[in-house]
Design an enzyme around this catalytic site. Sequence first.
Site, PDB file in Angstrom:
ATOM      1  CE  LYS A   1      -3.834  -2.459   2.063  1.00  0.00           C
ATOM      2  NZ  LYS A   1      -4.466  -2.984   3.260  1.00  0.00           N
TER       3      LYS A   1
ATOM      4  CD  GLN B   1      -3.472  -4.642   6.476  1.00  0.00           C
ATOM      5  OE1 GLN B   1      -3.274  -3.661   5.756  1.00  0.00           O
ATOM      6  NE2 GLN B   1      -4.170  -5.693   6.063  1.00  0.00           N
TER       7      GLN B   1
ATOM      8  CG  ASP C   1     -10.139  -0.212   4.941  1.00  0.00           C
ATOM      9  OD1 ASP C   1      -9.962  -0.380   3.724  1.00  0.00           O
ATOM     10  OD2 ASP C   1      -9.505  -0.826   5.827  1.00  0.00           O
TER      11      ASP C   1
END
Length: 287
Positions: A58, A102, A125
């Site tokens: 990422k 994460q 997200d």
Amino acid sequence: MPPSPQTVVVDGLGLAQEMRKEMSEVIGRHLSQDRRAPCLAVVLVGDDPASASYIKGKRRACKRIGMESVERKLPKETTEAELLEVLDELNSDDTVDGILVQLPLPGGISANTIATAIDPAKDVDGLNPVNVGRLVLGEPCHVPCTPAGIMEILERFETPLEGAQAVVIGRSAIVGKPISLLLQQANATVTMCHSRTRDLADVCRTADVLIAAVGVPKLVKGDWVKPGASVIDVGVSSVDGELVGDVDTEGVQGRAKIVTPHRRGVGPMTITLLLANTLSAYEANLA
Ligand code: NAD
């Protein structure tokens, strides 16, 4: 729908690169007007090697399009309260546009509590309940990256969704549920399937658009696919050290109109939509 003698295997990596080039041009224009670069903050708790490798990917993706990324690596003993403090700090930092924690998190830290603590404007997200609620209501919001990437693939391959029969296998909060909402918003008629669904193969045979987000290797066989259907393989499993998708890709050849491969299919689009969500959070932040 007519049968498809030639199934198109979607080049997800190529699409992702196209989108990333477009985004890097947009960022270049912002920079040329003396604005700061967009910034994604990535938080990793613990030392899971797979998570560390995802985060590395990422950060690399951010760098390549001219986006800043900051990383907060926290030890696996971090408590929920300590992680919430870090999120508070990132929420109030005006130079941070997007925040990603994460997953999975170590035991003792609730993923829902953490998602709820991220400022909805920075929740790239799309897992904060505010964004989830807005998605249900059809209001503008950050959409979870994998379903958003799937919609891009369907759009870029001109897949008709209006009035189409869509079947989604898997009902997770991160893929199955949001993709079913997005397909409904595009006026598809959506059937949700899961581990208790009866006659799964027959349900799949009704699908003009079939999304498999399960994690069972090659669950979807060639004869489950209606001729001319668009098939999106989200699942990733490891079998004898090899990555395998939810769809028997060879079995659907000559039946499906398009199919995404389990490698270089949905995966690169997921990261790309993370970048896209961060860029839109940045532009909203500037405004
Ligand atoms: P999950 O693991 O949370 O849930 C799996 C879903 O599949 C559940 O809803 C369950 O009811 C259903 N299911 C399980 N066995 C089934 C069966 N035999 N028949 C029908 N349904 C069944 O789901 P998730 O987090 O959405 O992940 C699904 C898969 O997608 C995993 O393999 C994951 O690694 C992969 N994934 C890939 C990406 C990507 O970017 N490529 C992103 C997210 C998830």
